[in-house]
Design an enzyme around this catalytic site. Sequence first.
Site, PDB file in Angstrom:
ATOM      1  CE  LYS A 202     -12.049  -7.895   8.402  1.00 24.31           C
ATOM      2  NZ  LYS A 202     -10.880  -8.638   8.790  1.00 24.31           N
TER       3      LYS A 202
ATOM      4  CD  GLN B 112      -0.592  -8.535   0.038  1.00 24.83           C
ATOM      5  OE1 GLN B 112      -0.062  -7.472  -0.259  1.00 24.83           O
ATOM      6  NE2 GLN B 112      -1.353  -8.685   1.101  1.00 24.83           N
TER       7      GLN B 112
ATOM      8  CB  CYS C 293      -0.988   0.035   1.155  1.00 24.15           C
ATOM      9  SG  CYS C 293      -1.293  -1.500   1.985  1.00 24.15           S
TER      10      CYS C 293
ATOM     11  CG  HIS D  25      -3.605  -0.321  -2.706  1.00 23.31           C
ATOM     12  ND1 HIS D  25      -2.483  -1.041  -3.010  1.00 23.31           N
ATOM     13  CD2 HIS D  25      -3.974  -0.684  -1.451  1.00 23.31           C
ATOM     14  CE1 HIS D  25      -2.162  -1.796  -1.968  1.00 23.31           C
ATOM     15  NE2 HIS D  25      -3.049  -1.608  -1.012  1.00 23.31           N
TER      16      HIS D  25
ATOM     17  CG  ASP E 123      -2.099  -5.462  -2.694  1.00 22.15           C
ATOM     18  OD1 ASP E 123      -3.310  -5.355  -2.442  1.00 22.15           O
ATOM     19  OD2 ASP E 123      -1.206  -5.024  -1.945  1.00 22.15           O
TER      20      ASP E 123
HETATM   21 ZN    ZN Z   1      -3.162  -2.445   0.824  1.00 25.79          ZN
END
Ligand code: ZN
Length: 708
Positions: A523, A436, A389, A440, A438
């Site tokens: 979440k 991940q 992140c 954002h 991932d």
């Molecule tokens: Zn994150």
Amino acid sequence: MSKVDLIGWGRPPRIVRHNLRVVFQQSEASVMSMINVTLPDGTINEYAEGITCAEVITDALGRKHGCLAAFVDGVEKDMSTKLSSSCSVEGILSVSEEGIHILRHSAAHLLAQAVTELYPGALPTIGPAIERGFYYDFKMDPITEADLKAIQKKMQFLAKQNAVVERIELNEEDLKSHFEHNPYKMEIINDKLEDGAGSTIYKQGEWYDLCLGPHVPNLSRLMFVKLTSVSSAYWRGDQEREQLVRIYGLVEPTKDALQSTLKNIEEAKKRDHRKLGKDLQLFHIDEEVGQGLILWTPRGSIIRQELQDFISFHLRRQGYSQVFTPHVGKLDLYRTSGHFPYYQESQYPPLVEKDLMKKLADEGCSCSELANLMKSGDIDGYMLKPMNCPHHVKIYSSQARSYRDLPLRLAEFGTVYRWEQSGEISGMTRVRGFTQDDAHLFVTEEQIAEEVLGCIELVQIIFNKLGMTDYRVRVGLRDPDSDKYVGQPEAWDKAEDACRSAAQSLGVEWTEEEGEAAFYGPKIDFVVRDVIGREWQLGTVQVDYNLPERFDLSYKGNDGEMHRPVMIHRAPFGSMERFVGVLIEHFAGKFPTWLTPTQCHIITISEKHKQYAQEVADLLKEKEIRVLVDDGDDTIGKKIRTHRKMQPAYMVILGEGEAENRTVSLRARNGDQVSDLPLDQFIEDLMTEISNKESQPCLVPSQPQSED
Ligand SMILES: [Zn+2]
Ligand SMILES: [Zn+2]
């Protein structure tokens, strides 16, 4: 008020149902106080004070109610509990989650009784129910698995005797005199009990144990037990303390349930990704590289790459931008994000710059001084990134952003490092370095709902494609009584609503859990149930009001003012390592064709068909189909046995007829076969199967009798 003993009345003293009028004779009513008992369906019955849970439940449901304990005002109690005031009563069935727990816990007592009867010197210490069964730790001479049979037999014998399990309250003095002989129980009593306080024991026959309960009412409930293994443990998990013998066991309410549990355990062993991963050459862990660090071998890498390609396709479709970021970042970055020093225990130690290290060494700086300097921010260093992140945040803030840039969706297969304790590390599912899938998303508050929906659509596409159709969704919300949350309550309301309606839209079982949100936002978690009933927590979507605040992120709104964006973190697979580990077990190594490392193993019947085999292989490779050719001298039977171990989607068998007619014969994983498929047709069908990402190979029609 005098207590009336109800035992022996035969039928419970039901007075009046539904309406609360007492129709007792004046004289009786005067010795007996009445209470109202609310049943789960809302019925309120009136009974004499002192009635037991068992009597209430038998009255309500009949003798064959199948309950082994009860909730009294929501608290678990024994069936023998006497009710002294108005309350609600609900039976606990042995098949319910609480019921199974009580069964396991009670079986642990039975195990201790059996062990102490067979080994008179053995001292029981603690014996809890655990996820799949129960264990009990004993101070005794070591025993082996061979000894378990006799202990189990003793347990079954005792269960047949069907002693009543009795709860007895004791004051401190009596309690201590009951356990004088057992220093472990004494330690628990001295540690846990406040001075002067008593506690309860549970007694079955002459045997008793310190416990708060509740328990099964009698031992015949524990007929279906199986002791599974024996190992050693330390008293209170402390390596400095005494070593104990730990015995594990299983218990189920019925014979069938026990058999199916045992079958599932066998099946789980066969599917264990650590074993299959080795057999199928999918990954390797090397002590010299480091514990919990996965080496993806060529065959495993194919599976990972196929999954990444699959998800990347959908990311492009959904308007994500691919980014790449380094594996380290400066400590300052993680000070700002809050990952350092707070989560230090779960991270690799920081790296210090060479020159600084030398300077500190020259100054005689000790390790602990160094750690303190880092913590206080007086010196800087680098850290293996525990999260992607902060790096993505810096890409966001690298430019002035306006509302026209939003939503900005940054995606990366980003590798992160976490320090798991060595005891926790396991195969691919608990590791120290993982990638991940991932992303954002930087969004305006108005965009949260739609973007959350987009995130979970992605999860749904993936699960459906992989045949993981049995899953549930947990929505984590604020704890209404806590003020630990960042962000405005109104913003939270909206974000929580967005998560709820996104979960709702999936059309699967979902629950909302108060207090399960992160402090920075609500979440959504996805929990997948595999074919043998185990649950795996995989993907997650999280709304975040915190990081934009910490990094002071902004965008210019269409009102010309500066606003704070909201972040969404999401990882549909979670981590590639864990996800592939779960997939190996989910498919038991029998992957769909599109994921199978070598899709076709071409096997020749004899030397003469070498050339045709090469030709078929070349044609398949031209279409990017993954092929392996075996034109060696072994017999066809031996070749088939060798190759089936690697679980190709198809074995392509080529002999005289096939070479002459330009056809192929196919053998499926289960041994089913089909012959004389025209080569062109086969290649075309195979390509369709792969591009459709069929959940299992389907070019060989299944036949009524197959090998396995
Ligand atoms: Zn994150
Ligand atoms: Zn107990």
